[in-house]
Motif scaffolding. Structure first.
Motif, PDB file in Angstrom:
ATOM      1  N   PRO A 196      -4.173 -13.263  -1.278  1.00 56.73           N
ATOM      2  CA  PRO A 196      -4.709 -11.976  -1.748  1.00 56.73           C
ATOM      3  C   PRO A 196      -5.525 -11.235  -0.689  1.00 56.73           C
ATOM      4  O   PRO A 196      -5.389 -10.020  -0.545  1.00 56.73           O
ATOM      5  N   SER A 197      -6.375 -11.960   0.039  1.00 58.48           N
ATOM      6  CA  SER A 197      -7.193 -11.287   1.063  1.00 58.48           C
ATOM      7  C   SER A 197      -6.331 -10.781   2.217  1.00 58.48           C
ATOM      8  O   SER A 197      -6.582  -9.707   2.786  1.00 58.48           O
ATOM      9  N   GLU A 198      -5.283 -11.536   2.548  1.00 55.22           N
ATOM     10  CA  GLU A 198      -4.365 -11.110   3.598  1.00 55.22           C
ATOM     11  C   GLU A 198      -3.548  -9.896   3.149  1.00 55.22           C
ATOM     12  O   GLU A 198      -3.235  -9.011   3.964  1.00 55.22           O
ATOM     13  N   GLN A 199      -3.224  -9.825   1.867  1.00 58.13           N
ATOM     14  CA  GLN A 199      -2.508  -8.666   1.321  1.00 58.13           C
ATOM     15  C   GLN A 199      -3.366  -7.403   1.418  1.00 58.13           C
ATOM     16  O   GLN A 199      -2.874  -6.326   1.769  1.00 58.13           O
ATOM     17  N   VAL A 200      -4.658  -7.570   1.131  1.00 55.24           N
ATOM     18  CA  VAL A 200      -5.570  -6.424   1.233  1.00 55.24           C
ATOM     19  C   VAL A 200      -5.655  -5.957   2.682  1.00 55.24           C
ATOM     20  O   VAL A 200      -5.656  -4.752   2.977  1.00 55.24           O
ATOM     21  N   SER A 201      -5.709  -6.918   3.603  1.00 59.37           N
ATOM     22  CA  SER A 201      -5.774  -6.579   5.023  1.00 59.37           C
ATOM     23  C   SER A 201      -4.508  -5.857   5.468  1.00 59.37           C
ATOM     24  O   SER A 201      -4.560  -4.868   6.211  1.00 59.37           O
ATOM     25  N   LEU A 202      -3.360  -6.358   5.002  1.00 60.56           N
ATOM     26  CA  LEU A 202      -2.081  -5.700   5.313  1.00 60.56           C
ATOM     27  C   LEU A 202      -2.062  -4.279   4.755  1.00 60.56           C
ATOM     28  O   LEU A 202      -1.645  -3.330   5.443  1.00 60.56           O
ATOM     29  N   ALA A 203      -2.509  -4.133   3.515  1.00 55.80           N
ATOM     30  CA  ALA A 203      -2.527  -2.814   2.874  1.00 55.80           C
ATOM     31  C   ALA A 203      -3.410  -1.840   3.646  1.00 55.80           C
ATOM     32  O   ALA A 203      -3.064  -0.667   3.834  1.00 55.80           O
ATOM     33  N   LYS A 204      -4.565  -2.329   4.109  1.00 52.43           N
ATOM     34  CA  LYS A 204      -5.484  -1.460   4.853  1.00 52.43           C
ATOM     35  C   LYS A 204      -4.868  -0.997   6.169  1.00 52.43           C
ATOM     36  O   LYS A 204      -4.942   0.190   6.516  1.00 52.43           O
ATOM     37  N   ASP A 205      -4.264  -1.933   6.904  1.00 53.49           N
ATOM     38  CA  ASP A 205      -3.643  -1.578   8.184  1.00 53.49           C
ATOM     39  C   ASP A 205      -2.524  -0.554   7.991  1.00 53.49           C
ATOM     40  O   ASP A 205      -2.427   0.427   8.741  1.00 53.49           O
ATOM     41  N   LEU A 212      -1.353   2.334  -1.266  1.00 56.06           N
ATOM     42  CA  LEU A 212      -1.978   1.223  -0.564  1.00 56.06           C
ATOM     43  C   LEU A 212      -3.503   1.269  -0.686  1.00 56.06           C
ATOM     44  O   LEU A 212      -4.162   0.225  -0.705  1.00 56.06           O
ATOM     45  N   GLU A 213      -4.045   2.475  -0.797  1.00 56.31           N
ATOM     46  CA  GLU A 213      -5.494   2.618  -0.947  1.00 56.31           C
ATOM     47  C   GLU A 213      -5.984   1.942  -2.229  1.00 56.31           C
ATOM     48  O   GLU A 213      -7.081   1.368  -2.268  1.00 56.31           O
ATOM     49  N   LYS A 214      -5.175   1.980  -3.276  1.00 60.26           N
ATOM     50  CA  LYS A 214      -5.543   1.330  -4.535  1.00 60.26           C
ATOM     51  C   LYS A 214      -5.668  -0.180  -4.344  1.00 60.26           C
ATOM     52  O   LYS A 214      -6.561  -0.823  -4.904  1.00 60.26           O
ATOM     53  N   ILE A 215      -4.754  -0.746  -3.549  1.00 58.97           N
ATOM     54  CA  ILE A 215      -4.813  -2.191  -3.268  1.00 58.97           C
ATOM     55  C   ILE A 215      -6.064  -2.513  -2.459  1.00 58.97           C
ATOM     56  O   ILE A 215      -6.762  -3.502  -2.722  1.00 58.97           O
ATOM     57  N   VAL A 216      -6.372  -1.657  -1.484  1.00 60.50           N
ATOM     58  CA  VAL A 216      -7.545  -1.870  -0.634  1.00 60.50           C
ATOM     59  C   VAL A 216      -8.830  -1.798  -1.455  1.00 60.50           C
ATOM     60  O   VAL A 216      -9.748  -2.613  -1.283  1.00 60.50           O
ATOM     61  N   VAL A 217      -8.914  -0.838  -2.351  1.00 59.50           N
ATOM     62  CA  VAL A 217     -10.136  -0.614  -3.129  1.00 59.50           C
ATOM     63  C   VAL A 217     -10.322  -1.661  -4.225  1.00 59.50           C
ATOM     64  O   VAL A 217     -11.417  -2.199  -4.423  1.00 59.50           O
ATOM     65  N   SER A 218      -9.232  -1.956  -4.963  1.00 55.84           N
ATOM     66  CA  SER A 218      -9.361  -2.830  -6.138  1.00 55.84           C
ATOM     67  C   SER A 218      -8.689  -4.193  -5.996  1.00 55.84           C
ATOM     68  O   SER A 218      -8.894  -5.080  -6.825  1.00 55.84           O
ATOM     69  N   GLY A 219      -7.855  -4.336  -4.964  1.00 59.15           N
ATOM     70  CA  GLY A 219      -7.101  -5.575  -4.826  1.00 59.15           C
ATOM     71  C   GLY A 219      -5.931  -5.666  -5.773  1.00 59.15           C
ATOM     72  O   GLY A 219      -5.241  -6.691  -5.846  1.00 59.15           O
TER      73      GLY A 219
END
Length: 647
Positions: free
Chosen positions: A299-308, A274-281
Motif C-alpha cells: 500500500p505505501s509503495e502504491q501511494v508512492s507510485l501514485a504520487k510520482d 491519482l491524487e485521490k490515492i495519494v491523499v486517502s490511500g
C-alpha cells in the motif's frame, strides 16, 4: 489560485465597506447615497469572471473542464455530448437543473443520472412522448435551444467557482444541426475569457476556421486562449511540427504565441484520479498499465507510485501552467478594472459623507443667534429654489432635445456597424432546412438586440451624467446664490445590476444576453431608455416566423436567399422600432432624472432645516446634548475615514 482568491477577498471587502458606509448614510438621512450604495453592492456581487469553452464536437471540452474542476461534472463521450449551453456556478451543494424557456422543469442532486438523461445521444429521452424528457426531446429535434433561456445549470461547491469564476460549456461548433454554434459565438462575446480547444491531430478544421473568420479576425482576439488538446498522443517529431504549424497559423489570425498552449486534458484527469490515492490511500489507478504495475506493490509503495505518476502527468498535461496564465489574465485584465470602478465610487461617496458631516459639525458649533439666522436664510433660499426649479424645467427640456438628437445620430452609426457584422456572419453560415433558417433568423434577431442593448448600456452613464449636468447648470443660473449648496446626485446607471434575482425565476442566462439589464434599469431607474428598449425584441420577433412559413424547400441556396430578404426586413423594422422606443425612453429617462434632481435639492434644504431646528432645540435643553451630538458626528467621521482607508 492565489490571484483569484485575492480578487474574491477584495470584492468581499469592498462590499463590507459599502455596508458600513450605508449605515452612516442612513444615520444622517443621505437617501441618495444610501440608494447608490445599494446599487454598488448589487453590482459588486455580480462580478463573477466568466469563462467560456469553445470547440468542435468531442474535441475534449467536457474532459478539460472536468480536469479543471478535478471531478466528473460534465458528461464525456466519444460522440457529441453537451446538449445545451451549460452554466457551472458556485453553490453550497451539488445540484443540476434543466431550464426550458426560463422555467426550471427538473433538478437533481444525482449528477450522473442527470447527465445520462440530458445529453445529445442519451437513450432515455429518444423514446419519451410525455413529461419533461419529451420537452427536452422536442428541443433537441427542433433546435429551439438557440433560446438563451433554455440551458443547463450545475451548482457546485468548488474553490475555483467560490473564487468568483463562472464557467460556460458550449455545444460543439460543428454540431449536427449547425445552429447551436450560433449561440456559442454569442456567449464567447459575453465571456471575460474564452478557451478554444482543438485537436493536435486536426488543427483548424473547416468549422474552426469559419469560427475564426466570422468572429475572431475582427474582434475580441485579446481574450481568446487556444488549447491544442491530445498533444500527448503525438510523437516528439510530430509535436514539433504541430507547434510550428500552430504558431504560424494563429499568427495570421493575430493570436499571440503566449495565448497558445499544448495540453492533455486526459493526462490531467488521470492525475486527479491519482491524487485521490495519494491523499486517502484509496481509489483505482486510471490506466491498465499502472494497475498492473501496482498489483505487486505494498500500500505505501502504491501511494508512492501514485504520487510520482501524478506529478509527472501534471507537468506533462501543461494545464497547471495554462491555469496560472489564465487567472493572471482574468484578474489583471478584467477583475482589476471592475474592482477599481467600485473603489472609485466608494471613495466619492465617502468624501460626500465627510462633507455632510463637516457641515453638521459647523452647525453644531454655531451660537443660538447664528442658528436662527441660518434657519431663516435656509428657508428663504428654499422658497427661491422652488421658483427656480419651475423656470429650470422649461429651459432644461429645451436643452436636452439636442442631447437626444446627438444620441440618435450615434445610434444610427452604431446600428449600421452592427448590421454589417451580423449580416457578414449570416452570409457564411450554412443552413440546410427551413427549420434551420427560422432558428438562425431568430438567433440573428437576438444577436442584433444584444448588441444594441450592450451599446445603450455603455452610453447610459454618459447620457445621465450629461443630462444631470445640464440641469444643474441651468438651475444654478436661475439661483446663483445657492449654486454651491447643492451637490449633483451620484450617477446610478453606471451600476445597473446585470442580473436582478427574483424568487420566481432564474435570470443567469438572461443576464448574459443583456435582457435582464433592461429589467434592472426599469426597476431601479424608472422605465427609461432600457425599459422602453425591452419592447423592441417582442415587436421585431414577428419576423422570426416568416422563414418557416414561406420556405418549404430544402435547397440551401434558396433558403439563404429567402433568409437574407427576411433579415433585411428585420433590420428595417428593428431600426424603426429602436428609434421610436429610444426616443420615448430618452424622454422618460430625462423626466426621471429631472425629478430626481429636484427631489435631491428639496431634501438638501430639508436636511439642513431639520439639523438646525434640532440644534435650536438643544439650546433650550441641557448643554451636554450639543456635546453629545458633536461627539457622535466626530465618531461617524472617524468611521468614514477608517472605511476609506480600507479601500
Amino acid at each position: 489560485m492565489e490571484k483569484l482568491t485575492q480578487y474574491k477577498n477584495s470584492i468581499n471587502n469592498l462590499v463590507s465597506t459599502a455596508n458600513a458606509l450605508q449605515k452612516i448614510a442612513s444615520a444622517i438621512e443621505e437617501d441618495d447615497l444610501f440608494e447608490q450604495l445599494k446599487l454598488v453592492k448589487l453590482w459588486a456581487e455580480e462580478q463573477d469572471l466568466l469563462l467560456a469553452t469553445v470547440g468542435e464536437v468531442s474535441v475534449g471540452k467536457s474532459s478539460f473542464l472536468n480536469a479543471l474542476l478535478k471531478q466528473p461534472v460534465l458528461p464525456v463521450s466519444m460522440k457529441e455530448s453537451t446538449a445545451l449551453v451549460t452554466h457551472v456556478r458556485r453553490g453550497e451543494n451539488l445540484k443540476a437543473s434543466l431550464y426550458i424557456e426560463g422555467e426550471q422543469i427538473f433538478s437533481s442532486k444525482d449528477l450522473e443520472s442527470f447527465n445520462d438523461s440530458y445529453t445529445v445521444h442519451s437513450k432515455r429521452w429518444k423514446d419519451e412522448s410525455v413529461g419533461r424528457l419529451a420537452r427536452f426531446k422536442k428541443i433537441m429535434t427542433t433546435k429551439n435551444e438557440v433560446n438563451d433561456d433554455t440551458y443547463i445549470e450545475i451548482q457546485l461547491d468548488h474553490p475555483l467557482l467560490q473564487n468568483r469564476v463562472r464557467i460556460i460549456d458550449t455545444p460543439g461548433l460543428n454540431d449536427s444541426g449547425g445552429i447551436r454554434s450560433v449561440i456559442t459565438k454569442r456567449f464567447v462575446r459575453k465571456a471575460d475569457a474564452a478557451i478554444v480547444l482543438m485537436r493536435a491531430d486536426k488543427l483548424l478544421s473547416n468549422s474552426e476556421m469559419a469560427f475564426f473568420e466570422e468572429y475572431i479576425l475582427k474582434k475580441h482576439v485579446d481574450h481568446i486562449f487556444i488549447l491544442v488538446n491530445r498533444f500527448d498522443k503525438l510523437g516528439t517529431d510530430d509535436q514539433i511540427t504541430v507547434k510550428e504549424a500552430a504558431y504560424k497559423k494563429f499568427k495570421e489570425l493575430n493570436i499571440p504565441e503566449k495565448n497558445i498552449f499544448f495540453v492533455s486534458a486526459k493526462q490531467a484527469v488521470h492525475a486527479n484520479s491519482l491524487e485521490k490515492i495519494v491523499v486517502s490511500g484509496e481509489g483505482d489507478f486510471p490506466t491498465k498499465a499502472l494497475q498492473r504495475k501496482a498489483e505487486s506493490l505494498t500500500p505505501s509503495e502504491q501511494v508512492s507510485l501514485a504520487k510520482d505518476e501524478m506529478l509527472r502527468l501534471r507537468e506533462s498535461s501543461a494545464l497547471n501552467h495554462f491555469f496560472d496564465v489564465l487567472q493572471e489574465f482574468l484578474v489583471s485584465n478584467k477583475g482589476e478594472g471592475r474592482k477599481k470602478k467600485i473603489e472609485n465610487q466608494l471613495q466619492e461617496i465617502g468624501k460626500r459623507l465627510n462633507d455632510e458631516l463637516d457641515d453638521a459639525n459647523k452647525d453644531l458649533l454655531r451660537t443660538n443667534d447664528e442658528v436662527k439666522t441660518e434657519l431663516k436664510r435656509n428657508r428663504d433660499e428654499h422658497k427661491q429654489s422652488i421658483k427656480a426649479m419651475e423656470t429650470t424645467r422649461q429651459k432644461f427640456s429645451e436643452k436636452t432635445r439636442l442631447e437626444k438628437h446627438e444620441f440618435l445620430k450615434r445610434f444610427e452609426k452604431v446600428f449600421e456597424a452592427i448590421k454589417a457584422e451580423v449580416e457578414a456572419e449570416t452570409t457564411i453560415t450554412h443552413i440546410h432546412s427551413s427549420e434551420a433558417a427560422n432558428a438562425l433568423l431568430k438567433a440573428r434577431t437576438d444577436e442584433l438586440m444584444d448588441r444594441i442593448q450592450s451599446w445603450v448600456l455603455e452610453e447610459l452613464p454618459k447620457i445621465e451624467q450629461s443630462v444631470r449636468q445640464i440641469y444643474l447648470n441651468e438651475y444654478s443660473s436661475q439661483l446663483p446664490t445657492v449654486q454651491n449648496v447643492f451637490q449633483m446626485p451620484t450617477i446610478r446607471s453606471a451600476f445597473i445590476p446585470a442580473e436582478i434575482k427574483t424568487s420566481s425565476s432564474n435570470t443567469d442566462s438572461a443576464a448574459l444576453t443583456g435582457a435582464a439589464v433592461g429589467f434592472g434599469a426599469a426597476a431601479l431607474l424608472g422605465v427609461g431608455i432600457f425599459g422602453a428598449l425591452l419592447l423592441i425584441p417582442a415587436a421585431a420577433m414577428g419576423a422570426a416566423f416568416l422563414a418557416e412559413e414561406s420556405s418549404s424547400s430544402s435547397d440551401g441556396r434558396k433558403l439563404k436567399q429567402r433568409l437574407s430578404k427576411e433579415i433585411e426586413k428585420l433590420y428595417v423594422r428593428v431600426e424603426k422600432e429602436s428609434k421610436k422606443t429610444i426616443q420615448t425612453g430618452f424622454d422618460q429617462s430625462v423626466e426621471t432624472w429631472m425629478n430626481d434632481m429636484e427631489e435631491s435639492i428639496q431634501k438638501s434644504f430639508e436636511r439642513t432645516e431639520k439639523r438646525l431646528k434640532k440644534i435650536e432645540q438643544s439650546f433650550k435643553d441641557e448643554e451636554t446634548n450639543v456635546s453629545k451630538e458633536i461627539e457622535y458626528i466626530h465618531l461617524l467621521k472617524i468611521e468614514v475615514q477608517a472605511q476609506l482607508a480600507r479601500i
